[in-house]
Design a protein around this motif. Structure first.
Motif, PDB file in Angstrom:
ATOM      1  N   UNK B 131      16.792  -0.645  -4.811  1.00 33.14           N
ATOM      2  CA  UNK B 131      17.935   0.653  -4.627  1.00 33.14           C
ATOM      3  C   UNK B 131      18.942  -0.252  -4.363  1.00 33.14           C
ATOM      4  N   UNK B 132      18.775  -1.689  -4.431  1.00 30.65           N
ATOM      5  CA  UNK B 132      19.775  -2.699  -4.564  1.00 30.65           C
ATOM      6  C   UNK B 132      19.528  -3.301  -5.740  1.00 30.65           C
ATOM      7  N   UNK B 134      19.330  -1.529  -8.446  1.00 28.31           N
ATOM      8  CA  UNK B 134      19.976  -0.103  -9.363  1.00 28.31           C
ATOM      9  C   UNK B 134      21.188   0.067  -9.062  1.00 28.31           C
ATOM     10  N   UNK B 135      21.803  -0.621  -8.062  1.00 27.01           N
ATOM     11  CA  UNK B 135      22.708  -0.073  -7.233  1.00 27.01           C
ATOM     12  C   UNK B 135      23.775  -0.929  -8.104  1.00 27.01           C
ATOM     13  N   UNK B 138      24.568   0.343 -11.799  1.00 30.39           N
ATOM     14  CA  UNK B 138      25.502   0.893 -11.480  1.00 30.39           C
ATOM     15  C   UNK B 138      26.776   0.575 -11.438  1.00 30.39           C
ATOM     16  N   UNK B 139      26.880   0.558 -10.622  1.00 30.21           N
ATOM     17  CA  UNK B 139      28.172   0.398  -9.980  1.00 30.21           C
ATOM     18  C   UNK B 139      28.764  -0.536 -10.154  1.00 30.21           C
ATOM     19  N   UNK B 140      28.295  -1.589 -10.838  1.00 28.28           N
ATOM     20  CA  UNK B 140      28.194  -3.177 -10.539  1.00 28.28           C
ATOM     21  C   UNK B 140      29.037  -3.780  -8.978  1.00 28.28           C
ATOM     22  N   UNK B 141      28.427  -3.685  -8.020  1.00 30.52           N
ATOM     23  CA  UNK B 141      28.393  -3.773  -7.225  1.00 30.52           C
ATOM     24  C   UNK B 141      27.752  -4.764  -6.823  1.00 30.52           C
ATOM     25  N   UNK B 142      28.332  -6.551  -5.972  1.00 30.66           N
ATOM     26  CA  UNK B 142      27.089  -7.250  -6.100  1.00 30.66           C
ATOM     27  C   UNK B 142      26.990  -7.522  -3.922  1.00 30.66           C
ATOM     28  N   UNK B 143      25.838  -6.790  -4.171  1.00 29.48           N
ATOM     29  CA  UNK B 143      25.283  -6.551  -2.418  1.00 29.48           C
ATOM     30  C   UNK B 143      24.754  -7.890  -1.851  1.00 29.48           C
ATOM     31  N   UNK B 144      25.384  -7.941  -0.808  1.00 29.39           N
ATOM     32  CA  UNK B 144      25.407  -9.224  -0.246  1.00 29.39           C
ATOM     33  C   UNK B 144      24.751  -8.779   1.324  1.00 29.39           C
ATOM     34  N   UNK B 145      24.298  -7.788   1.539  1.00 31.49           N
ATOM     35  CA  UNK B 145      24.011  -7.257   2.991  1.00 31.49           C
ATOM     36  C   UNK B 145      24.009  -5.863   3.197  1.00 31.49           C
ATOM     37  N   UNK B 146      23.163  -5.448   4.069  1.00 36.33           N
ATOM     38  CA  UNK B 146      22.875  -4.133   4.542  1.00 36.33           C
ATOM     39  C   UNK B 146      22.137  -3.440   5.783  1.00 36.33           C
TER      40      UNK B 146
END
Lengths: 162, 162
Positions: B131-132, B134-135, B138-146
DNA sequence: TGTGTTGCTGGGAATAATTATCAATAATAA
DNA sequence: TTATTATTGATAATTATTCCCAGCAACACA
């Protein structure tokens, strides 16, 4: 065509008559209007957002009542309360009746922007359900709701860092 | 046995010397002690919890500095900030070095109790990773945490309802 | 349809967490 | 060692949320 129609279903605020009365609560104007506003909202609203919107429909509303009602609705399980880390809570109607598709959030830790997403939930839903069941058994915990949030940098803030 | 040892690695507070300096920040006593306290904590702490603990080690600390430092560490990605809905934020060292096992939360909406759990299935971890990714795309979002939180009723409150 | 009970409401005051201000201090680079 | 300037701590300010209480209104019952 008339059969099966329950009282209040035609009215915007009357839809939740049953839920309120069923829990022994009175159906009041503030409660109806707050639910209506939440229902019409396309996104999560803060208490103040709700206060302003309700105020346009029912100017006699007090801010205290907004907070009190929201707390009630959260306790009833009709509304979900979110915290995005900016010091103010957000509220959303629960998607019990498919009114609003289930979704999660991407939160930018830099500018505070919140992006809703509802992709990839098929697979996820399955897993969540399974997990909920296991948690319920292991910890004797009744799950009523859940939150999944990804924190990081949004497009804009990402660009600014370079 | 001595080779590869970097400055500060022996000292409890010196471990993060590199991270701070690397970002251009000064290595100060308050910052070291706050990191030490977070590291030794077995659970999420509120700003006040941290203030009290730090105060025992370094009494000159001011509450403002605690808040300021926590904000800094969150921005740096060393610390994760949680909101359990009780009006005060909680802080935890990120598990970058396996210091603290990754975990999620069960939150009782009645009494506010928070249960940590870290038994996820393989499947669960996979899904999150996927999911991280793909997100991000798709959203050009750098996931650093959840954050994953389940809300509901704990054992005790469940029992009281009956 | 009236009426009493009592849950609900609104306004203002109170609380509590967090943030802003600013002079004094101390970590670094030279 | 010294100059520079990021960092600190005390206090004040801010802000979301809750408390308090007299007046109001929903609704059960008549």
């Amino acid at each position: 065509m008339i059969m099966g129609r329950r009282w209040g279903e035609g009215r915007p605020g009357g839809r939740w008559h049953g839920e309120l009365r069923g829990c022994g609560y009175r159906v009041t104007m503030p409660r109806q209007v707050i639910l209506q506003v939440l229902d019409e909202a396309k996104k999560h609203l803060s208490a103040e957002d709700i206060f302003i919107k309700v105020h346009q429909i029912y100017p006699a509303i007090g801010l205290t009542t907004v907070y009190r009602t929201l707390e009630l609705l959260v306790r009833m399980g009709l509304v979900h309360k979110f915290d995005f880390g900016d010091g103010r809570a957000r509220y959303e109607l629960c998607d019990g009746n498919n009114e609003m598709a289930h979704h999660h959030h991407l939160i930018c830790t830099d500018c505070g922007r919140v992006i809703d997403y509802d992709d990839f939930t098929e697979e996820e839903t399955e897993l969540i359900k399974k997990t909920e069941k296991e948690l319920a058994k292991k910890y004797d915990f009744t799950v009523r709701n859940h939150t999944i949030q990804f924190y990081g940098l949004c497009k804009k803030c990402n660009a600014l860092k370079k």
